[in-house]
Write an enzyme that holds these catalytic residues in place. Structure first.
Site, PDB file in Angstrom:
ATOM      1  N   HIS A  57      38.451  70.332  54.825  1.00  0.00           N
ATOM      2  CA  HIS A  57      38.730  72.084  55.128  1.00  0.00           C
ATOM      3  C   HIS A  57      40.126  72.669  55.662  1.00  0.00           C
ATOM      4  CE1 HIS A  57      36.349  71.037  58.772  1.00  0.00           C
ATOM      5  NE2 HIS A  57      37.603  71.909  59.258  1.00  0.00           N
ATOM      6  N   ASP A  99      34.056  66.286  52.780  1.00  0.00           N
ATOM      7  CA  ASP A  99      35.519  66.751  53.833  1.00  0.00           C
ATOM      8  C   ASP A  99      36.173  65.761  54.142  1.00  0.00           C
ATOM      9  OD1 ASP A  99      35.930  69.035  54.649  1.00  0.00           O
ATOM     10  OD2 ASP A  99      34.916  69.107  56.540  1.00  0.00           O
ATOM     11  N   GLY A 121      40.246  73.129  66.112  1.00  0.00           N
ATOM     12  CA  GLY A 121      41.307  72.410  66.165  1.00  0.00           C
ATOM     13  C   GLY A 121      41.649  70.544  66.165  1.00  0.00           C
ATOM     14  N   SER A 181      39.276  69.602  64.574  1.00  0.00           N
ATOM     15  CA  SER A 181      39.230  69.044  62.857  1.00  0.00           C
ATOM     16  C   SER A 181      39.392  68.305  62.048  1.00  0.00           C
ATOM     17  CB  SER A 181      38.703  70.400  62.442  1.00  0.00           C
ATOM     18  OG  SER A 181      37.968  70.297  61.373  1.00  0.00           O
ATOM     19  N   GLY A 198      20.897  61.367  37.873  1.00  0.00           N
ATOM     20  CA  GLY A 198      20.108  63.097  37.199  1.00  0.00           C
ATOM     21  C   GLY A 198      18.790  63.410  36.989  1.00  0.00           C
ATOM     22  N   VAL A 199      18.558  63.387  38.387  1.00  0.00           N
ATOM     23  CA  VAL A 199      17.624  63.569  38.696  1.00  0.00           C
ATOM     24  C   VAL A 199      17.283  65.018  39.566  1.00  0.00           C
ATOM     25  CG1 VAL A 199      15.663  61.592  38.223  1.00  0.00           C
ATOM     26  CG2 VAL A 199      16.891  62.009  40.760  1.00  0.00           C
ATOM     27  N   GLN A 200      16.344  66.315  39.961  1.00  0.00           N
ATOM     28  CA  GLN A 200      16.607  66.582  40.631  1.00  0.00           C
ATOM     29  C   GLN A 200      15.005  66.262  41.613  1.00  0.00           C
ATOM     30  OE1 GLN A 200      15.427  70.607  39.679  1.00  0.00           O
ATOM     31  NE2 GLN A 200      15.567  71.264  41.906  1.00  0.00           N
ATOM     32  N   ILE A 201      15.398  65.949  43.154  1.00  0.00           N
ATOM     33  CA  ILE A 201      14.393  65.292  44.647  1.00  0.00           C
ATOM     34  C   ILE A 201      13.816  66.322  45.002  1.00  0.00           C
ATOM     35  CG2 ILE A 201      15.415  62.843  43.267  1.00  0.00           C
ATOM     36  CD1 ILE A 201      17.487  62.747  45.957  1.00  0.00           C
TER      37      ILE A 201
END
Length: 531
Positions: free
Chosen positions: A165, A195, A266, A268, A324-327
């Site tokens: 960022h 990030d 700052g 960061s 490929g799973v929603q957990i």
């Protein structure tokens, strides 16, 4: 600063001083006897005997050694060694449209607008998630903007680490070293999910650099934060490691080190050093209701930095494994409803179509308990473990499926850059149905999904929620679609009641439901009322 406990026995002169004191005390005892006899014969006071001279001399020697060691032990030597590797990072964006003050500035926030994390967790750059200059100029205008952050060299040939960022969208990146020399840097690659960003300064092969630590910091270890707070240049603050494995709601790969060394806007992208002068983490976020330091900051662990930087250096991007799973987490209520002894593992809310998990036979309601034999503590740990493996890697998953333990072998795919979840239709389009039939034990009124426009063909639609019910406490709302109850598909209110009665017969304290809300599915454990 708290002084380090001193083991006097380790001092070279301590033994000699102790022996001197012991000898002096022996001599004092003998002198006291002689003095007593002398007092009786010659009349002088034993309190004025020669023993006092020897005892005082021995104590003085020991006290001198203690005073030498008990002076506060500072960090000057460490700072002198590592500070040259830390850089100030300044960016320039040639043309950026600023936002109208009346508009929602939270569009740039890394957290959902209005969420607790958006309100309390702020990026170092500014209260809306960007460096101060990146918020634009006059209302609705265009113009060049600048921002500042921190970073540090990781190799003598000019590779440096900072936050994504800090350099995101930059047309020009300029770094300034401790001696004031400034260089233009090139962005090699960025990773939004962690990030992190890798930049490169050309033209030299002798840059001072810092080493990323190979060891995991312990809670209570000293930490030194070096950076560029408020654009003031190289500043050093000290504190301790307060916690590890922190999830601040930034994403599934959150695994932050929490430190109490004061850091501000700052800082960061700057390093957090241990007492060996090695980087234990990269400072990336602060907890700050006011925008300034309140002593709670978060650093990306060195282990994560190493993995990400290696890929950025090699190909400019980061590839992560994907099943490929929603957990979702396994709560105590969910564990009880599934007959599990401990609330551990990752509950599969829904496998994605044609994903490695779906092809391997993983189903909604399965609990993934281990990866390659290593236990999975929770859903976040599963995401980090799988994400840390390369696409194409063969893995072995231990899965609890319908009460039975099984082993599933699959090959990881590559995590897509974006995963979109879309609702079938807006709730306003779900009209034309009767009010439905009540499920009084849960405080819900439901109707078959195929009787409600836009709700699909599977499950029952929630048409009304008693605001004082257990269902309301668990987040049920109008428009939600209940697909399963206690592992059984339901299509009518009667089937919902039957599944609940069966759970009661099995002496369950709660019943597990699979609920579709918007474009995603989740499991909800709803407590069963007694009687």
């Amino acid at each position: 600063m708290t002084e380090r406990p001193v083991d006097l026995s380790s001092l070279p002169s301590y033994g000699a001083a102790r022996r001197s004191l012991f000898s002096a005390r022996k001599f004092a005892l003998m002198a006291s006897v002689v003095a007593g006899l002398g007092a009786a014969v010659y009349g002088f006071s034993p309190q004025q005997g020669p023993a006092d001279v020897f005892t005082s001399a021995a104590h003085a020697q020991v006290n001198t050694e203690v005073r030498k060691v008990e002076r506060p032990i500072g960090f000057a030597d460490i700072v002198e060694r590592v500070k040259p590797s830390v850089i100030s990072v300044k960016i320039n964006i040639a043309d950026k449209r600023s936002k109208d003050d009346s508009a929602n500035k939270d569009e740039d926030s890394p957290f959902p607008p209005g969420s607790p994390m958006e309100r309390f967790f702020r990026r170092f750059g500014g209260p809306d998630g960007l460096p101060p200059g990146l918020r634009g100029g006059p209302r609705g205008g265009r113009g060049p903007v600048t921002g500042q952050g921190s970073g540090f060299f990781i190799s003598p040939d000019g590779y440096a680490v900072t936050n994504n960022h800090v350099v995101d969208g930059a047309d020009k990146v300029e770094v300034t070293m401790e001696d004031g020399k400034a260089y233009t840097a090139k962005v090699i690659g960025t990773d939004q999910r962690t990030d992190l960003a890798l930049i490169k300064v050309e033209g030299r092969t002798d840059f001072p650099f810092a080493k990323l630590s190979d060891s995991k910091p312990r809670i209570g270890d000293w930490v030194l934060a070096v950076g560029n707070p408020f654009g003031l240049g190289g500043t050093v603050t000290a504190g301790i490691v307060s916690a590890s494995g922190r999830d601040i709601g930034n994403g599934p790969y959150d695994d932050f080190i929490q430190i109490d060394a004061p850091v501000n806007k700052g800082n960061s992208g700057g390093p957090a050093f241990d007492t060996n002068g090695e980087v234990m983490g990269v400072n990336t976020a602060i907890y700050s209701p006011s925008g300034g330091s309140v002593g709670i900051a978060f650093s990306i662990p060195a282990s994560t930095v190493k993995s990400v930087v290696a890929q950025l250096k090699d190909k400019g991007t980061v590839s992560r494994g994907w099943i490929g799973v929603q957990i979702q987490p396994v709560t105590s209520d969910i564990a009880d409803s599934l007959g599990m002894k401990k609330a551990e593992g990752a509950l599969v809310a829904e496998p994605q179509q044609n994903s490695p998990a779906a092809k391997a036979g993983i189903q909604s309601g399965d609990v993934i308990t281990a990866v390659n034999g290593e236990p999975v503590k929770d859903a976040r740990e599963l995401a980090r473990t799988i994400g840390g493996l390369a696409p194409g890697t063969a893995v072995k998953l231990n899965v609890l499926q319908k009460g039975q333990d099984k082993v599933v072998n699959l090959t990881l795919g590559q995590l897509p850059n974006t995963v979109e979840a879309k609702a079938d239709t807006d709730r306003e389009d779900r009209g034309g149905a009767s009010k439905g039939t009540g499920v009084p034990k849960l405080g819900l009124t439901v109707a078959p999904a195929n009787s409600v426009a836009g709700a699909g063909r599977e499950g029952v639609v929630v048409t009304e929620v008693d605001p004082k019910s257990a269902a309301a406490e668990r987040g049920f709302k109008e428009g939600d679609v209940i697909l399963e109850v206690a592992g059984k598909s339901v299509a009518t209110a009667g089937e919902v009641r039957e599944a609940i009665d069966a759970a009661r017969t099995e002496s369950k304290n709660s019943v597990l439901m699979r609920v579709k809300s918007g474009g995603s599915s989740r499991f909800v454990a709803v407590p069963l009322a007694k009687g």
